[in-house]
Design an enzyme around this catalytic site. Structure first.
Site, PDB file in Angstrom:
ATOM      1  NE  ARG A 104      -2.644   0.570   3.472  1.00  0.00           N
ATOM      2  CZ  ARG A 104      -3.440   0.952   4.456  1.00  0.00           C
ATOM      3  NH1 ARG A 104      -4.742   0.743   4.366  1.00  0.00           N
ATOM      4  NH2 ARG A 104      -2.968   1.496   5.545  1.00  0.00           N
ATOM      5  CB  THR A 108      -2.206   7.028  -3.016  1.00  0.00           C
ATOM      6  OG1 THR A 108      -1.561   5.752  -3.083  1.00  0.00           O
ATOM      7  CG2 THR A 108      -1.384   8.059  -3.758  1.00  0.00           C
ATOM      8  CG  ASP A 200       2.509  -2.623   8.944  1.00  0.00           C
ATOM      9  OD1 ASP A 200       2.714  -3.811   8.603  1.00  0.00           O
ATOM     10  OD2 ASP A 200       2.566  -1.676   8.146  1.00  0.00           O
ATOM     11  CG  ASP A 203       6.176  -3.003   9.759  1.00  0.00           C
ATOM     12  OD1 ASP A 203       6.883  -3.460   8.837  1.00  0.00           O
ATOM     13  OD2 ASP A 203       5.800  -1.822   9.809  1.00  0.00           O
TER      14      ASP A 203
HETATM   15  C1  PRP Z   1      -1.297  -4.441   4.471  1.00  0.00           C
HETATM   16  C2  PRP Z   1      -2.159  -5.675   4.648  1.00  0.00           C
HETATM   17  C3  PRP Z   1      -2.981  -5.669   3.391  1.00  0.00           C
HETATM   18  C4  PRP Z   1      -3.198  -4.195   3.158  1.00  0.00           C
HETATM   19  C5  PRP Z   1      -4.566  -3.831   3.649  1.00  0.00           C
HETATM   20  O1  PRP Z   1      -0.239  -4.707   3.635  1.00  0.00           O
HETATM   21  O2  PRP Z   1      -1.419  -6.842   4.847  1.00  0.00           O
HETATM   22  O3  PRP Z   1      -2.354  -6.279   2.289  1.00  0.00           O
HETATM   23  O4  PRP Z   1      -2.202  -3.495   3.917  1.00  0.00           O
HETATM   24  O5  PRP Z   1      -4.865  -2.547   3.297  1.00  0.00           O
HETATM   25  P1  PRP Z   1      -6.012  -2.162   2.278  1.00  0.00           P
HETATM   26  O6  PRP Z   1      -7.188  -3.040   2.591  1.00  0.00           O
HETATM   27  O7  PRP Z   1      -6.261  -0.723   2.608  1.00  0.00           O
HETATM   28  O8  PRP Z   1      -5.505  -2.345   0.895  1.00  0.00           O
HETATM   29  P2  PRP Z   1       0.924  -3.638   3.336  1.00  0.00           P
HETATM   30  O9  PRP Z   1       0.579  -2.831   2.152  1.00  0.00           O
HETATM   31  O10 PRP Z   1       1.244  -2.884   4.600  1.00  0.00           O
HETATM   32  O11 PRP Z   1       2.133  -4.554   2.915  1.00  0.00           O
HETATM   33  P3  PRP Z   1       2.959  -5.635   3.748  1.00  0.00           P
HETATM   34  O12 PRP Z   1       2.044  -6.803   3.999  1.00  0.00           O
HETATM   35  O13 PRP Z   1       4.068  -5.968   2.816  1.00  0.00           O
HETATM   36  O14 PRP Z   1       3.440  -5.006   5.020  1.00  0.00           O
HETATM   37  N1  URA Z   2      -2.459  -2.775   6.990  1.00  0.00           N
HETATM   38  C1  URA Z   2      -2.113  -3.228   8.227  1.00  0.00           C
HETATM   39  O1  URA Z   2      -1.162  -4.017   8.370  1.00  0.00           O
HETATM   40  N2  URA Z   2      -2.845  -2.798   9.267  1.00  0.00           N
HETATM   41  C2  URA Z   2      -3.884  -1.967   9.148  1.00  0.00           C
HETATM   42  O2  URA Z   2      -4.520  -1.618  10.166  1.00  0.00           O
HETATM   43  C3  URA Z   2      -4.220  -1.505   7.852  1.00  0.00           C
HETATM   44  C4  URA Z   2      -3.492  -1.932   6.788  1.00  0.00           C
END
Ligand code: PRP
Ligand code: URA
Length: 209
Positions: A104, A108, A200, A203
């Site tokens: 994400r 944006t 997150d 993380d």
């Molecule tokens: C997080 C989560 C989803 C997304 C959810 O991933 O694991 O994939 O955000 O958000 P959304 O419903 O608003 O799209 P992130 O983009 O942080 O990537 P990561 O799993 O690599 O940390």
């Molecule tokens: N992605 C995450 O990992 N946590 C949230 O709360 C939203 C998006």
């Protein structure tokens, strides 16, 4: 309209509460995510069709049940979706695993694709997409688009924590995809994080913050 399956078994709620605690270390967070994924797997597979099979037990021949029908593909949305794969795979050892890389954008909040690899014959399989967090729903909805573009139309989405906004967005773009969640939280904050949420997920799984 697709169905939302809230899997709020007491064991799942208990484990999820520990995961939400900011003091919970990454190792325990991962272990609990594994356990919840396995438990959720029972509900995600609840309607799998059965067929009769003849088995000779040590005492006699019997007509018994085994899973029939489609093979399964588990497809995590990277990175955090990886944390839900092992639990599901221990439940369905013959499942193949694909990967969709999306992150994400921090300003944006829109998903940016960077990787996609599916097992051969995905169009013949039922796809269980995994991602612990369903926030705006953009990542899940784009991931479903990708799976559909590869010919697979039998798709289920399995998440741990969802915001109402994320559920609505996926249902609007993909009314044919059922959503399985362990909790539906209150809302998103100004950074599109789920409240109360668990922070997150990527993380916390990988210890990157
Ligand atoms: C997080 C989560 C989803 C997304 C959810 O991933 O694991 O994939 O955000 O958000 P959304 O419903 O608003 O799209 P992130 O983009 O942080 O990537 P990561 O799993 O690599 O940390
Ligand atoms: N992605 C995450 O990992 N946590 C949230 O709360 C939203 C998006």
């Amino acid at each position: 309209m697709s169905k939302v399956h809230l899997i709020d078994h007491p064991m799942i709620q208990h484990k999820l509460t520990i995961m939400r605690d900011k003091e919970t270390p990454s190792s325990l967070f991962r272990q609990l995510l594994y356990e919840i994924s396995l438990l959720m797997g029972y509900e995600v597979t609840r309607d799998f069709p059965l067929e009769d099979v003849e088995v000779e037990t040590p005492l006699e021949k019997a007509t018994l049940k085994r899973i029939a029908g489609k093979k399964v593909a588990i497809v995590p949305i990277l990175r955090a979706g990886l944390g839900m794969v092992d639990g599901l795979r221990d439940l369905i050892p013959v499942a193949r695993v694909g990967h969709i890389g999306l992150y994400r954008d921090e300003t944006t909040h829109k998903p940016v694709p960077y990787y996609c690899k599916f097992p051969k014959g995905i169009e013949q399989r039922m796809c269980i997409l995994t991602d612990p967090m369903l926030a705006t729903g953009g990542s899940a909805a784009d991931a479903i688009d990708l799976v559909k573009q590869h010919g697979c139309l039998d798709i289920r989405l399995m998440c741990l924590v969802a915001a109402p906004e994320g559920i609505a967005a996926v249902q609007e773009r993909h009314p044919d995809v059922d959503i399985y969640v362990a909790a539906i939280d209150r809302e998103l904050n100004e950074n599109c994080y789920i409240l109360p949420g668990l922070g997150d997920a990527g993380d916390r799984i990988f210890g990157t913050k």
